[in-house]
Design an enzyme around this catalytic site. Structure first.
Site, mmCIF file in Angstrom:
data_model
loop_
_atom_site.group_PDB
_atom_site.id
_atom_site.type_symbol
_atom_site.label_atom_id
_atom_site.label_comp_id
_atom_site.label_asym_id
_atom_site.label_seq_id
_atom_site.Cartn_x
_atom_site.Cartn_y
_atom_site.Cartn_z
ATOM 1 N N LEU A 56 -0.680 -3.215 2.187
ATOM 2 C CA LEU A 56 -0.898 -4.484 1.506
ATOM 3 C C LEU A 56 -0.994 -5.572 2.562
ATOM 4 O O LEU A 56 -0.387 -5.458 3.633
ATOM 5 C CB LEU A 56 0.269 -4.805 0.558
ATOM 6 C CG LEU A 56 0.498 -3.882 -0.643
ATOM 7 C CD1 LEU A 56 1.773 -4.296 -1.370
ATOM 8 C CD2 LEU A 56 -0.693 -3.898 -1.593
ATOM 9 N N ASP A 57 -1.725 -6.639 2.262
ATOM 10 C CA ASP A 57 -1.768 -7.787 3.166
ATOM 11 C C ASP A 57 -0.352 -8.304 3.416
ATOM 12 O O ASP A 57 0.520 -8.195 2.550
ATOM 13 C CB ASP A 57 -2.592 -8.926 2.554
ATOM 14 C CG ASP A 57 -4.084 -8.651 2.575
ATOM 15 O OD1 ASP A 57 -4.499 -7.685 3.222
ATOM 16 O OD2 ASP A 57 -4.826 -9.422 1.920
ATOM 17 N N ARG A 58 -0.136 -8.899 4.559
ATOM 18 C CA ARG A 58 1.180 -9.420 4.922
ATOM 19 C C ARG A 58 1.767 -10.323 3.838
ATOM 20 O O ARG A 58 2.949 -10.221 3.504
ATOM 21 C CB ARG A 58 1.074 -10.216 6.229
ATOM 22 C CG ARG A 58 2.402 -10.803 6.715
ATOM 23 C CD ARG A 58 2.190 -11.801 7.833
ATOM 24 N NE ARG A 58 1.410 -12.954 7.340
ATOM 25 C CZ ARG A 58 0.959 -13.936 8.112
ATOM 26 N NH1 ARG A 58 1.176 -13.906 9.411
ATOM 27 N NH2 ARG A 58 0.280 -14.943 7.595
ATOM 28 N N THR A 60 1.010 -10.520 0.638
ATOM 29 C CA THR A 60 1.055 -9.931 -0.694
ATOM 30 C C THR A 60 2.355 -9.158 -0.863
ATOM 31 O O THR A 60 2.780 -8.431 0.041
ATOM 32 C CB THR A 60 -0.136 -8.986 -0.915
ATOM 33 O OG1 THR A 60 -1.356 -9.695 -0.699
ATOM 34 C CG2 THR A 60 -0.131 -8.401 -2.314
#
Length: 218
Positions: A56-58, A60
């Site tokens: 996951l994106d940082r 998110t």
């Protein structure tokens, strides 16, 4: 990081760990010593068998899966690659959306890395790799008298920054997004209002479909 696993664990057996990833923490280490802290780094301190499945994106938060052996890692990774998993994200976006409630609307436009403006990605209809998402309105409301919408997002493909770019593309960037939201939208929340709330995949050993739900923190 003592007790990180205990604090974030959703599910665990001999093959799989499911984690509730905090916002602001990398899924895996980045380049350079300043970016070594990550979910994977912390898990390895407590569970040396931890193996990466997806990211996951940082900024998110939400459901993140790790495997505990190579066979499980391979099995679940293939499910992600072949789009056999079911994923739903919750988000708050700028503006009031006009799509009918209970209907899913489609965003189907390729997303690519913007080499001129790293780390941004952009929607590019001429790009060769497709990117497809669906969204559904939950409610329209206001934050500080600014119109916003709570929505569910269903990514079909898994391009980097896909949901963030797709919502920006339709004119409703995610609140708190320091890369894609408007200045006003960034000021409405202290974090990116994007959360991996639901995930289903097939267990690599039992063949049972596992369904996970993680409460949205915003």
């Amino acid at each position: 990081m003592p007790n990180f696993l205990q604090d974030c664990l959703i599910y665990r057996d001999d093959d799989v760990m499911v984690i509730n990833k905090p916002a602001g923490l990398l899924s895996v280490p980045g380049k350079g010593e300043a970016l070594t802290d990550s979910v994977q780094t912390r898990l390895l301190q407590e569970e040396p068998k931890t193996l990466l499945v997806h990211r996951l994106d940082r900024d998110t938060s939400g459901i993140l899966v790790f495997a505990l052996n190579k066979a499980a890692q391979r099995h679940i990774s293939i499910q992600f690659q072949q789009r056999q998993t079911e994923k739903k994200y919750h988000a708050i976006v700028e503006g009031h959306l006009s799509v009918h409630f209970d209907d899913f609307a489609e965003i189907n436009v390729p997303v690519r890395y913007d080499e001129a403006h790293p780390p941004l990605h952009i929607a590019d209809e001429s790009h060769s790799k497709s990117a497809q998402s669906y969204y559904q309105i939950i409610e329209n409301f206001y934050i500080q008298d600014v119109p916003v919408s709570r929505i569910v997002l269903k990514p079909i493909t898994g391009r980097s920054h896909q949901l963030r770019v797709h919502t920006q593309y339709i004119g409703h960037p995610i609140v708190g997004d320091t890369l894609y939201a408007t200045t006003q939208g960034q000021s409405l929340a202290k974090r990116l209002c994007l959360h991996a709330a639901e995930l289903s995949f097939v267990h690599p050993v039992t063949g049972q479909t596992l369904n996970f739900v993680c409460q949205t923190p915003f």
